[in-house]
Design an enzyme around this catalytic site. Structure first.
Site, PDB file in Angstrom:
ATOM      1  N   GLU A 178       7.753   1.238  -0.330  1.00 30.51           N
ATOM      2  CA  GLU A 178       6.523   0.347  -0.505  1.00 30.51           C
ATOM      3  C   GLU A 178       5.792   1.083  -1.655  1.00 30.51           C
ATOM      4  O   GLU A 178       5.323   2.257  -1.322  1.00 30.51           O
ATOM      5  CB  GLU A 178       5.876   0.101   0.759  1.00 30.51           C
ATOM      6  CG  GLU A 178       4.626  -0.752   0.246  1.00 30.51           C
ATOM      7  CD  GLU A 178       3.432  -0.778   1.116  1.00 30.51           C
ATOM      8  OE1 GLU A 178       3.347   0.275   2.043  1.00 30.51           O
ATOM      9  OE2 GLU A 178       2.724  -1.666   1.331  1.00 30.51           O
ATOM     10  N   ASP A 190       6.801   2.835   4.513  1.00 36.45           N
ATOM     11  CA  ASP A 190       5.525   2.448   4.381  1.00 36.45           C
ATOM     12  C   ASP A 190       4.822   3.345   3.445  1.00 36.45           C
ATOM     13  O   ASP A 190       4.998   4.658   3.673  1.00 36.45           O
ATOM     14  CB  ASP A 190       4.785   2.533   5.738  1.00 36.45           C
ATOM     15  CG  ASP A 190       3.391   1.844   5.721  1.00 36.45           C
ATOM     16  OD1 ASP A 190       3.402   0.665   5.337  1.00 36.45           O
ATOM     17  OD2 ASP A 190       2.671   2.640   6.030  1.00 36.45           O
TER      18      ASP A 190
HETATM   19  O1  ISL Z   1      -3.598  -2.919  -0.636  1.00 35.67           O
HETATM   20  C1  ISL Z   1      -4.029  -2.546   0.637  1.00 35.67           C
HETATM   21  C2  ISL Z   1      -4.789  -1.387   0.829  1.00 35.67           C
HETATM   22  O2  ISL Z   1      -5.943  -2.034   0.692  1.00 35.67           O
HETATM   23  C3  ISL Z   1      -3.050  -3.099   1.580  1.00 35.67           C
HETATM   24  O3  ISL Z   1      -2.390  -4.411   1.488  1.00 35.67           O
HETATM   25  C4  ISL Z   1      -1.848  -2.202   2.422  1.00 35.67           C
HETATM   26  O4  ISL Z   1      -2.692  -1.273   2.865  1.00 35.67           O
HETATM   27  C5  ISL Z   1      -0.971  -1.380   1.206  1.00 35.67           C
HETATM   28  O5  ISL Z   1      -0.412  -2.358   0.451  1.00 35.67           O
HETATM   29  C6  ISL Z   1      -0.117  -0.579   2.189  1.00 35.67           C
HETATM   30  O6  ISL Z   1       0.179  -1.184   3.151  1.00 35.67           O
HETATM   31  C7  ISL Z   1       1.037  -0.556   4.205  1.00 35.67           C
HETATM   32  O7  ISL Z   1       0.539   0.569   4.657  1.00 35.67           O
HETATM   33  C8  ISL Z   1      -0.864   0.234   5.550  1.00 35.67           C
HETATM   34  C9  ISL Z   1      -0.585  -0.902   6.250  1.00 35.67           C
HETATM   35  O8  ISL Z   1      -1.970  -1.358   6.919  1.00 35.67           O
HETATM   36  C10 ISL Z   1       0.092  -2.011   5.700  1.00 35.67           C
HETATM   37  O9  ISL Z   1       0.385  -3.084   6.587  1.00 35.67           O
HETATM   38  C11 ISL Z   1       1.474  -1.498   5.226  1.00 35.67           C
HETATM   39  O10 ISL Z   1       2.176  -2.465   4.670  1.00 35.67           O
HETATM   40  C12 ISL Z   1      -1.182   1.589   6.496  1.00 35.67           C
HETATM   41  O11 ISL Z   1       0.030   1.580   7.090  1.00 35.67           O
END
Ligand code: ISL
Length: 551
Positions: free
Chosen positions: A257, A203
């Protein structure tokens, strides 16, 4: 670093499960691990190889599990560690693999580490997080903003300092400069790898290295801070250390990610010669029509140009291929046509794209059915703290109607409504009250109905997943867009022998095959559609797709 001639994950199809919304086994309205276990035959029959499980760890659910309170404990709503062990055993028994979500840029503020850290400035865990004095004139130490609204700093009265959180105040960022933090993360990774998991989706992993001195955001940086947050000086060092200390001792898949990472930076992250990540989840395509919360128009030529740009993942790199996940709207609503008369055809065309592009395909739960966005009508219907937080930021200058129009199209909750298993109560997801409303179209758009039809989206995904296994051109063939400017057709070569043609619209298109490409015949097409190939012209009806053999 994977030194095998061809890592297993290059030929795999990954299926993402958002456990809260997949299947509820005990009637509390929340999906759980036994519910997933009960549906493993469905996933085996679909033919997917790897399951990516969104966070299953103990959490207060400020951000639906992306705020972890205990990395070695299963969230109570999802079940027990014995349930996890049964799920993992069931996955392995069916010849599939499991990767889990490593959320280590931040923890929950209820994690024991943070509870200690906030007690005093000299607490042994103080430096597990990022604390700073107020700015000289008072207020936050710099102008960093949080993705869920407001500043990225929260003041803690007890010790008179601010702590950093790129997301919610209940998600304090870990201090990766602290070797004890890195060692803790390595340990928790080993804990799950030793249980038998096959790797991690990491993440917002590019965020773990912060810019030295935490200087203010300037100019354009303020509009898209993720490109600053993902550009710290020690990211590659931390990832190489993680691989050396942990990952090289196991046969794993690592997917970063890469929110805030440019294609050029991604090439370094996935370069197998550097030994950092195996692939990344890049946002350039899926966020091409999002400027922060605001939805803007997109065009197919631009969509195609971005695919081509992302395809270049370097001579030693690899990429994920996806168009939806738990953070993005449903792909058929986002880039297809979710009108009931067109939704199945459109979803099949999008599935053909995902399953024939170069890289490892990722299907998000329900995408194999063509599940659509939810018909939100009011802001109070959303569960996502991102929707509420961003509304607080803009409510003084944007009408609710204007804001709602964009979040209806782009909000993450669109992808978080419960899986639609049947036309029964709550779509067959739960016997209780679902934590988030089930899409009303579950009455006709559901797995039970589609399992009975050879021309369904489900059947197409199953058939194409099986077919592509024996197609070297799809598994590893070069990618080349052969008509980048066409406004409705997306057509690309894969390797030497295949040409994929997709119609991204309702009108039948008679597409002249570019000179130099000799079409030999039809290799694959979804059942229930006709493809006419004559005199060097391919006639594709609205929202249909075909894979042609070329010589
Ligand atoms: O773009 C974004 C920020 O506004 C969100 O779609 C997302 O927070 C981003 O892509 C990061 O995502 C990941 O980390 C976040 C969590 O809320 C997301 O679900 C996760 O995929 C914080 O852990």
């Amino acid at each position: 670093m994977n030194t095998s001639p061809r890592p297993w994950w290059k030929d795999a199809v990954v299926y993402q499960i958002y456990p809260r919304s997949f299947m509820d086994s005990d009637g509390d309205g929340i999906g759980d691990l036994p519910g997933i276990t009960a549906r493993l035959d469905y996933l085996r029959d679909l033919g997917v190889d790897v399951i990516w499980l969104s966070p299953h760890f103990d959490s207060p659910n400020a951000d639906n599990g992306y705020d972890i309170r205990d990395y070695r404990k299963v969230m109570a709503e999802f079940g027990t560690m014995a349930d996890f062990d049964r799920l993992l055993a069931g996955i392995k028994a069916r010849g599939m693999r499991l990767i889990i979500d490593l959320v280590v840029n931040h923890t929950s503020d209820e994690h024991a580490w943070f509870q200690e850290s906030r007690k005093s400035r000299d607490n042994p865990w103080r430096d597990y997080y990022i604390w700073r004095d107020p700015a000289p004139g008072g207020g936050p130490p710099n102008n960093y903003t949080a993705f869920f609204g407001g500043p990225a700093w929260t003041f803690d009265e007890a010790t008179g300092q601010y702590y950093l959180h790129y997301f919610a105040a209940k998600q304090p960022d870990l201090n990766w400069e602290n070797p004890k933090v890195r060692a803790e993360v390595h340990d928790l990774m080993r804990f799950w790898l030793d249980k038998g998991v096959d790797g991690f989706r990491m993440d917002v992993i590019p965020f773990i290295s912060k810019r030295a001195g935490l200087p203010d955001l300037v100019g354009e940086e303020r509009r898209a801070p993720q490109f600053v947050y993902a550009d710290g000086p020690r990211l590659h060092e931390f990832l190489a250390e993680m691989r050396r200390e942990v990952l090289d001792h196991y046969d794993t898949l690592t997917v970063g990610e890469a929110f805030g990472v440019t294609p050029a930076q991604a090439r370094d992250l996935v370069d197998s010669q550097r030994g950092e990540l195996d692939m990344v989840i890049n946002f350039d395509v899926v966020r091409m029509d999002a400027q922060g919360w605001r939805k803007v128009a997109w065009t197919l030529p631009r969509f195609k140009a971005l695919w081509a740009e992302l395809d270049d993942c370097g001579p030693f790199g690899w990429k994920s291929v996806f168009l939806s996940n738990h953070d993005n709207p449903r792909s058929v609503s986002h880039f297809g046509d979710d009108d009931p008369a067109w939704v199945e055809r459109s979803a099949k065309t999008i599935a053909t794209l995902i399953l024939t592009q170069r890289g490892t395909p990722f299907l998000y739960q329900g995408e194999e059915l063509g599940m659509t966005n939810f018909p939100f009508e009011r802001l109070d219907q959303f569960d996502d703290l991102e929707v509420a937080g961003r509304w607080r930021d803009v409510a003084h200058r944007v009408s609710e109607a204007e804001y709602l129009e964009s979040v209806r199209a782009l909000a993450r909750d669109n992808a978080r409504t419960p899986m639609q298993w049947s036309s029964g109560p709550n779509g067959g997801f739960t016997t209780g009250r679902p934590w988030l409303a089930v899409n009303p179209n579950a009455a006709w758009l559901n797995a039970q109905d589609q399992a009975a039809r050879a021309d369904s989206v489900l059947a197409h995904c199953r058939d194409l997943i099986a077919w592509r296994r024996a197609q070297p051109d799809l598994l590893d063939g070069a990618y080349r867009d052969v008509d980048p400017d066409h406004a409705q057709i997306f057509a690309y070569r894969r390797g030497e022998g295949l040409l994929v043609v997709l119609n991204f619209g309702r009108e039948t298109v008679r597409w002249p095959v570019p000179a130099g490409i000799a079409v030999r015949g039809l290799a694959y097409a979804p059942k229930g559609q006709t493809v006419v190939i004559e005199n060097g012209v391919v006639a594709l009806e609205g929202w249909t797709s075909a894979v042609l053999t070329v010589g």
